[in-house]
Enzyme design. Structure first.
Site, short mmCIF file in Angstrom:
data_model
loop_
_atom_site.label_atom_id
_atom_site.label_comp_id
_atom_site.label_asym_id
_atom_site.label_seq_id
_atom_site.Cartn_x
_atom_site.Cartn_y
_atom_site.Cartn_z
N HIS A 122 22.05 1.87 6.08
CA HIS A 122 22.71 2.91 5.23
C HIS A 122 24.46 2.61 5.49
O HIS A 122 24.73 2.76 6.60
CB HIS A 122 22.70 4.29 5.59
CG HIS A 122 21.21 4.73 5.42
ND1 HIS A 122 20.89 5.38 4.18
CD2 HIS A 122 20.16 5.12 6.18
CE1 HIS A 122 19.60 5.54 4.00
NE2 HIS A 122 19.49 5.74 5.37
N CYS A 133 25.78 7.62 1.46
CA CYS A 133 25.83 6.29 0.55
C CYS A 133 24.54 6.60 -0.54
O CYS A 133 24.98 6.18 -1.87
CB CYS A 133 25.57 5.11 1.30
SG CYS A 133 24.22 5.40 2.65
N CYS A 134 23.38 7.23 -0.23
CA CYS A 134 22.47 7.48 -1.19
C CYS A 134 22.07 8.76 -1.36
O CYS A 134 21.12 8.76 -2.31
CB CYS A 134 21.29 6.45 -0.90
SG CYS A 134 20.56 6.79 1.06
N LEU A 388 -12.58 -3.54 -13.52
CA LEU A 388 -12.28 -4.23 -12.13
C LEU A 388 -13.05 -4.00 -11.11
O LEU A 388 -13.40 -4.90 -10.34
CB LEU A 388 -10.60 -4.05 -11.86
CG LEU A 388 -9.76 -4.37 -12.79
CD1 LEU A 388 -8.34 -3.96 -12.33
CD2 LEU A 388 -9.82 -5.90 -13.49
N GLY A 389 -13.65 -2.83 -11.02
CA GLY A 389 -14.41 -2.45 -10.00
C GLY A 389 -14.43 -1.06 -9.62
O GLY A 389 -13.99 -0.24 -10.52
N GLY A 391 -14.24 2.17 -6.23
CA GLY A 391 -14.48 2.41 -5.09
C GLY A 391 -14.66 3.89 -4.72
O GLY A 391 -15.26 4.59 -5.61
N GLY A 394 -13.35 6.45 -7.78
CA GLY A 394 -13.58 6.10 -9.03
C GLY A 394 -13.48 4.72 -9.34
O GLY A 394 -13.25 3.70 -8.67
N VAL A 396 -12.02 1.28 -11.61
CA VAL A 396 -10.65 0.95 -11.60
C VAL A 396 -10.73 -0.01 -12.60
O VAL A 396 -11.57 -0.83 -12.80
CB VAL A 396 -10.35 0.05 -10.55
CG1 VAL A 396 -8.70 -0.37 -10.49
CG2 VAL A 396 -10.52 0.56 -9.10
N ASP A 501 -6.28 2.69 6.99
CA ASP A 501 -7.58 2.13 6.63
C ASP A 501 -7.41 0.48 6.34
O ASP A 501 -7.70 0.11 5.33
CB ASP A 501 -8.13 2.84 5.42
CG ASP A 501 -9.63 2.49 5.38
OD1 ASP A 501 -10.33 1.63 6.09
OD2 ASP A 501 -10.04 2.76 4.27
P1 ADP Z 1 -11.16 3.10 -4.11
O1 ADP Z 1 -9.64 3.24 -3.47
O2 ADP Z 1 -11.39 4.08 -5.06
O3 ADP Z 1 -12.02 2.88 -3.05
P2 ADP Z 1 -10.43 0.58 -4.57
O4 ADP Z 1 -8.99 0.25 -4.44
O5 ADP Z 1 -11.38 -0.06 -3.22
O6 ADP Z 1 -11.23 1.77 -5.01
O7 ADP Z 1 -10.95 -0.36 -5.86
C1 ADP Z 1 -12.14 -0.91 -6.03
C2 ADP Z 1 -12.24 -2.24 -6.64
O8 ADP Z 1 -11.36 -2.48 -7.61
C3 ADP Z 1 -11.58 -3.25 -5.69
O9 ADP Z 1 -12.33 -3.81 -4.62
C4 ADP Z 1 -10.96 -4.34 -6.49
O10 ADP Z 1 -12.09 -5.33 -7.02
C5 ADP Z 1 -10.48 -3.52 -7.82
N1 ADP Z 1 -9.27 -3.36 -7.79
C6 ADP Z 1 -8.92 -2.08 -7.07
N2 ADP Z 1 -7.36 -2.06 -7.42
C7 ADP Z 1 -7.06 -3.53 -8.23
C8 ADP Z 1 -5.82 -3.93 -8.61
N3 ADP Z 1 -4.60 -3.19 -8.46
N4 ADP Z 1 -5.89 -5.08 -9.28
C9 ADP Z 1 -7.25 -5.49 -9.39
N5 ADP Z 1 -8.33 -5.23 -8.84
C10 ADP Z 1 -8.23 -3.92 -8.28
#
Ligand code: ADP
Length: 659
Positions: A122, A133-134, A388-389, A391, A394, A396, A501
């Site tokens: 700062h 400052c901020c 994309l996947g 987790g 839910g 993504v 984690d």
């Molecule tokens: P959660 O937090 O619900 O457990 P994850 O963050 O592990 O979900 O996301 C599950 C999958 O989705 C990841 O293993 C990855 O393959 C994909 N994924 C998640 N976030 C991104 C991202 N920002 N860009 C690309 N792939 C992503």
């Protein structure tokens, strides 16, 4: 003067205002700087009436304090700050400009090898519960300006303070030789800060200001660490992302296209090879703090197979002004003058510096949100693309925001998350902006399911990336992945943010193979106790230290343990740690002191780093800043990291790496 002391002077000290609104007072103290401590005494040092002492190793920042010309309620008018233990600030007031310069310079000199040097600070006072400052009201809020340990401190006279003309000059100290005056872009007290755009930025809201790369802007206000209010040459004002600009002043290399800050030897070589041009070069931070390396690509070395890359340390001498050189015969007062000279003259180096190559050419970094203070995203601005996947929270999906920015959109499954708590915390998380952290752009919180919108990472999660690429990684590229992660974690540590984690499944890989840390702090919002209870089947037992397994005690040091396991995952190319043991067996093994074995690809030095992370007692584990240094050193010094590199070029006085 005591034989051990480097500096002694009677200065004023401000009370530390530990309580938010306690009144401020100023006391005169005899300050003594030695090689190991900064101490202050009531009366004379000889009388040993010591009032305070700070070990230099605890100091992470020494810098002048800007005060915009308002009258200071202290007879000494030249304040400087000493930040120690990351968040405590001591304000000291010197009687003159020269005295202050000498103290700040001397402190910087003494702390420059410290493990923890602040990256941000700062520039103004903490006063009555606010950073002037901020305007942030959290005393521990991250600094709003980049800290440059090697930047030049303001030596120009301050504008006279009403009624206090002539206050300076009573210091009575011997004047240290001062470096020549700085040129344009002075950011001294009250002055305007001029910045240069490193990337184009297209403003998305009416209150934003678009940036054109290499153009100059005046910063009008530091709104928060990630966004500034700025003015362009035509007088238009608006918000700009702070990581898209760099202050224009000599000594600040970021304004030059040939400089790449966060890049190691391995990555530099990769970029130079990709460019494949005679004389392609870049300047980067060397593993030694505060030093720089010039990496040059050449095809002209007789006897070399194909091309070679040479790395030259930029040497520094004090004669009495600071001078820089690659070849001792050609010395310059700044690194930019040195580079300009070698653009035209090889003068001993393997080629003249012909083509600047930089990481900045590749892609612009993420901004902390799409605009200043914008965390709520309108769902109608999102379009959905492929899955994309999925987790624990839910599904993504890849998507686009306003049809332009690729983003990842996480739709939160009903009942999977403490949504309200998360939405509150999201504002804090958005401010965690770093090239090695997956950026949170915002949330759609006014609907069900809520969406979390983040930076899209083309190559998905690190764990799969490692598994799919088994057998194809060089030692250097594995270490580079670890370095990316440690840099992201260092930023979390500096912001006192615990991941909880950390594992390769929670890191993501970009198109340009940069690894970034993701999902930080998210376990706090998981509703399913199979994930959250240490006896739950989904709890990351194999990544957890004893104090987490037994007492749920999380800290940056528990993250360090997990980081060691992540390193193990990287060097075993995605194997499951303790793969033949069940969670309850791992708890018993770890409690008895057993640790993961050395993966075949890890050298002894690399395995040593993992082992340090797995010290039983958290306080004996290194900090992320320390690990960062260890990994940079390993990357810089290990000659087996990459494809064969030609032997060092020995015609120079400059230090070559490897030596
Ligand atoms: P959660 O937090 O619900 O457990 P994850 O963050 O592990 O979900 O996301 C599950 C999958 O989705 C990841 O293993 C990855 O393959 C994909 N994924 C998640 N976030 C991104 C991202 N920002 N860009 C690309 N792939 C992503």
């Amino acid at each position: 003067m005591n034989a051990e002391s480097l500096l002694e002077e009677r200065l004023m000290k401000r009370s530390q205002q530990r309580k938010r609104l306690s009144p401020l007072n100023y006391k005169e103290r005899l300050f003594v700087l030695s090689r190991s401590r900064l101490e202050y005494y009531d009366g004379r040092a000889a009388k040993k009436n010591r009032k305070g002492s700070i070990q230099l190793s605890r100091i992470c920042c020494a810098e002048i304090v800007k005060h915009g010309g308002e009258i200071l309620p202290c007879p000494n008018k030249y304040p400087f700050q000493v930040v120690y233990d990351s968040v405590c600030t001591l304000y000291v007031f010197a009687p003159s400009q020269d005295s202050r310069s000498l103290w700040v310079q001397s402190l910087k000199e003494e702390i420059k090898h410290n493990a923890q040097i602040a990256t941000r600070f700062h520039p103004q006072f903490w006063q009555e519960g606010v950073w002037l400052c901020c305007r942030q009201t959290d005393r521990q809020a991250a600094g709003c300006q980049q800290y440059d340990l090697y930047g030049d401190i303001c030596r120009k006279p301050l504008p006279p303070i009403p009624g206090e003309e002539g206050a300076g000059g009573q210091g009575g100290l011997p004047r240290a030789p001062l470096a020549p005056e700085e040129d344009a872009g002075d950011s001294g007290d009250g002055g305007e800060v001029v910045v240069v755009a490193l990337y184009d930025f297209r403003g998305v809201e009416p209150h934003d200001l678009s940036l054109v790369r290499d153009h100059e802007y005046v910063v009008v206000e530091h709104c928060d660490p990630n966004w500034y209010k700025a003015r362009n040459l035509h007088g238009s004002e608006g918000y700009i992302p702070s990581n898209y600009v760099s202050e224009k002043k000599s000594g600040n290399l970021q304004q030059f296209s040939w400089y790449s800050k966060h890049i190691n030897r391995n990555q530099a070589e990769e970029l130079l090879r990709r460019e494949d041009k005679e004389g392609a070069f870049m300047v980067r931070d060397s593993s030694r703090l505060g030093a720089y390396t010039v990496s040059v690509y050449t095809k002209s070395l007789a006897g070399d197979r194909g091309a070679a890359i040479k790395h030259y340390h930029i040497k520094e001498v004090q004669t009495p002004f600071k001078q820089f050189y690659l070849a001792e015969k050609h010395q310059f007062s700044s690194i930019s003058a040195l580079i300009d000279y070698h653009k035209h003259n090889a003068a001993g180096i393997v080629s003249r510096l012909r083509y600047p190559v930089s990481k900045q050419d590749t892609s612009a970094p993420s901004t902390a949100g799409f605009s200043y203070e914008k965390w709520e995203i309108n769902p109608s601005d999102l379009t959905f693309m492929k899955e994309l996947g999925s987790g624990q929270f839910g599904l993504v999906r890849l998507g686009k925001w306003r049809a332009r920015h690729k983003v990842a959109i996480k739709a939160i499954r009903e009942g999977a998350m403490y949504e309200e708590d998360f939405i509150e915390e999201a504002k804090v998380m958005m401010r965690l902006s770093h090239p090695k952290l997956v950026q949170l752009y915002g949330v759609c919180s006014q609907q069900s399911p809520i969406y979390i919108v983040t930076e899209f990472m083309e190559r998905g999660c690190l764990l799969n990336f490692l598994r799919q690429g088994r057998g194809s990684f060089s030692l250097g590229s594995l270490l580079s992945m670890c370095q990316d992660v440690v840099e992201g974690m260092e930023h979390l540590e500096l912001n006192s943010f615990i991941h909880r984690d950390l594992a390769s499944r929670n890191c993501l890989v970009s198109d340009s193979l940069v690894v970034k840390v993701s999902d930080f702090g998210m376990t706090r919002y998981v509703l399913d106790n199979q994930y959250t209870s240490s006896s739950g089947s989904m709890f990351p037992v194999k990544w957890s230290p004893p104090e987490v397994l037994h007492y749920c005690k999380y800290s940056s040091k528990s993250d360090v343990w997990s980081y060691g396991v992540l390193m193990w995952e990287v060097f075993s190319e995605g194997r499951m740690p303790f793969e033949h043991s069940q969670n309850h067996q791992v708890v018993a093994m770890v409690t008895q002191g057993q640790r993961l074995f050395r993966p075949k690809l890890a050298t002894a030095a690399i395995y040593d780093i993992m082992h340090l992370c797995w010290k039983e007692r958290p306080e004996e584990r290194p900090s992320f800043s320390q690990i960062c240094t260890m990994i940079s050193n390993a990357l810089e010094s290990d000659t087996q990291l990459n494809s064969p590199i030609s032997p060092p070029y020995l015609h120079l006085n400059a230090t070559l790496t490897p030596p």
